[in-house]
Write a protein that holds these residues in place. Structure first.
Motif, PDB file in Angstrom:
ATOM      1  N   SER A   9      51.702  -3.114 -29.382  1.00 53.28           N
ATOM      2  CA  SER A   9      51.281  -3.847 -30.723  1.00 53.28           C
ATOM      3  C   SER A   9      51.901  -3.139 -31.886  1.00 53.28           C
ATOM      4  N   GLY A  10      51.847  -1.796 -31.831  1.00 55.30           N
ATOM      5  CA  GLY A  10      52.446  -0.961 -32.913  1.00 55.30           C
ATOM      6  C   GLY A  10      52.813   0.275 -32.566  1.00 55.30           C
ATOM      7  N   VAL A  11      52.548   1.508 -33.232  1.00 57.13           N
ATOM      8  CA  VAL A  11      53.122   2.732 -33.007  1.00 57.13           C
ATOM      9  C   VAL A  11      52.242   3.497 -31.728  1.00 57.13           C
ATOM     10  N   GLY A  12      51.190   2.912 -31.398  1.00 59.29           N
ATOM     11  CA  GLY A  12      50.419   3.642 -30.287  1.00 59.29           C
ATOM     12  C   GLY A  12      51.139   3.925 -29.012  1.00 59.29           C
ATOM     13  N   GLY A  13      51.994   3.030 -28.777  1.00 59.24           N
ATOM     14  CA  GLY A  13      52.792   3.135 -27.400  1.00 59.24           C
ATOM     15  C   GLY A  13      53.887   4.244 -27.547  1.00 59.24           C
ATOM     16  N   LEU A  14      53.891   5.034 -28.759  1.00 55.84           N
ATOM     17  CA  LEU A  14      54.853   6.024 -28.700  1.00 55.84           C
ATOM     18  C   LEU A  14      54.095   7.310 -27.933  1.00 55.84           C
ATOM     19  N   GLU A  50      50.831 -14.946 -26.367  1.00 55.76           N
ATOM     20  CA  GLU A  50      51.839 -15.599 -26.817  1.00 55.76           C
ATOM     21  C   GLU A  50      53.022 -14.600 -27.281  1.00 55.76           C
ATOM     22  N   ARG A  51      52.437 -13.465 -28.035  1.00 54.39           N
ATOM     23  CA  ARG A  51      53.466 -12.252 -28.653  1.00 54.39           C
ATOM     24  C   ARG A  51      54.018 -11.666 -27.371  1.00 54.39           C
ATOM     25  N   ARG A  54      56.980 -13.924 -25.951  1.00 57.17           N
ATOM     26  CA  ARG A  54      57.999 -13.698 -26.770  1.00 57.17           C
ATOM     27  C   ARG A  54      58.782 -12.445 -26.783  1.00 57.17           C
ATOM     28  N   ILE A  55      58.256 -11.386 -26.955  1.00 52.66           N
ATOM     29  CA  ILE A  55      58.917 -10.196 -26.859  1.00 52.66           C
ATOM     30  C   ILE A  55      59.523  -9.657 -25.755  1.00 52.66           C
ATOM     31  N   THR A  56      58.689 -10.015 -24.474  1.00 54.16           N
ATOM     32  CA  THR A  56      59.531  -9.687 -23.336  1.00 54.16           C
ATOM     33  C   THR A  56      60.569 -10.584 -23.248  1.00 54.16           C
TER      34      THR A  56
END
Length: 269
Positions: A9-14, A50-51, A54-56
Motif C-alpha cells: 500500500s505504500g513504503v512499508g513493503g520496502l 479492487e486495488r 488492478r495493480i497485479t
C-alpha cells in the motif's frame, strides 16, 4: 533473469524488498507502492481487493513479472485467495503476521501482536491464530493491539507522530495484557513497522524479542522460483513505482535501503 513484482500500500513493503534484495541479488524487482491509497489497514476489504487486482494486472501486462510478492499484510488478508484464483499461473507469495515463528521463539508462550485494524479483524488472521493455539503442546496466548495511524505516520516519516503513537500502543498492549506470564515476543504485523523497530523494541523492553516477516518471505520467494541460495551476484537496482509522490518513495528507499534511484509514477489503465 527472473522479474518479481513487489506490491504494498505504500513504503512499508520496502522492508520486504530489503530482504529480497539480500536473498535474490540476481533478480529484477519492480516495487509498486499504492501510496495514493495508503494506508490499506483503514480501508474496506472491497477497496483493498479492487486495488490489489488492478495493480497485479498492471504489473503483469506492463512488466511481465514471473512472480508477485504481496508485501502487505492487509492486502494478503483480504485479497490473496481471489488473486490466486484469478491468476492461477502466477506464483503469489503473501505476508502474514509472523505468529508461527514468534510462537517458536517465545519462552513464556505469551506473544504480543501489533498490526492494522484491517489485519487483526480479518478471518485469515483469526484462523492462523486459532490453529496455532489449538496445535500448541503448551499454553499459548496472543494479545493483539490495533495501531491506527502508525503505518500512515511511518509512510510520511512523521517522527513526532511515530513516537507518540508507538508509546501509546505499546503501553496499551502491555497494560492490557496482564496475564501471566508476561509478553516476551512482539510480532510486527505490518510491513511498515520494522522501520520503527528500534523505537518499538526500546518501548517494549529488553526482555521482548521483535519478529517480522521479511526474511521468511524472501526465502519462500527463492524456493517458489526454484533458485539456489544467494550467491555473490551484483544486486540489480529495483524499479520503483508509486501512485502517490514518486519522490517520497525514492527518499524512503534511500533512507532505509541505501538505494539511490529515482521512482516513477504508477499509472494504471
Amino acid at each position: 533473469m527472473k522479474t518479481v513484482g513487489v506490491f504494498d500500500s505504500g513504503v512499508g513493503g520496502l522492508s520486504v524488498l530489503r530482504a529480497l534484495l539480500a536473498e535474490l541479488p540476481g533478480t529484477r524487482f519492480v516495487y509498486a507502492a499504492d501510496s495514493a491509497y495508503a494506508p490499506y489497514g483503514e480501508r474496506t476489504a472491497e477497496d483493498v481487493s479492487e486495488r490489489t487486482h488492478r495493480i497485479t494486472a498492471h504489473l503483469r501486462k506492463e512488466h511481465g513479472i514471473d512472480a508477485l510478492v504481496l508485501a502487505c499484510n492487509t492486502a494478503t488478508a483480504h485479497a490473496i485467495d481471489a488473486l490466486r484464483q484469478h491468476h492461477p499461473d502466477l506464483p503469489i507469495i503473501g505476508v502474514e503476521p509472523a505468529l508461527k515463528p514468534a510462537a517458536a521463539l517465545s519462552r513464556s508462550g505469551h506473544i504480543g501482536v501489533i498490526a492494522t485494524r484491517g489485519t487483526l479483524g480479518s478471518t485469515r488472521f483469526a484462523q492462523l491464530r486459532d490453529r496455532l493455539v489449538a496445535a500448541s503442546p503448551r499454553p499459548l496466548w496472543f494479545s493483539s493491539q490495533p495501531c491506527d495511524g502508525l503505518a500512515d505516520a511511518i509512510e510520511r516519516h512523521d517522527l513526532p507522530v511515530i513516537q507518540a503513537l508507538s508509546e501509546r500502543y505499546i503501553s496499551e498492549l502491555l497494560q492490557g495484557s496482564p496475564e501471566s506470564p508476561a509478553i516476551d515476543t512482539l510480532v510486527l504485523g505490518c510491513t511498515h513497522y520494522p522501520f520503527a523497530g528500534e523505537l518499538l523494541g526500546h518501548l517494549s523492553g529488553t526482555g521482548v524479542t521483535l519478529v517480522d516477516t521479511g526474511a521468511p518471505v524472501a526465502r519462500r520467494t527463492r524456493e517458489v522460483l526454484g533458485l539456489p541460495p544467494a550467491a555473490s551476484a551484483t544486486a540489480q537496482a529495483p524499479l520503483l513505482l508509486s501512485s502517490g509522490q514518486p519522490a517520497a518513495l525514492a527518499a524512503a528507499a534511500q533512507r532505509w535501503l541505501g538505494l539511490h534511484t529515482e521512482a516513477r509514477s504508477l499509472l494504471l489503465a
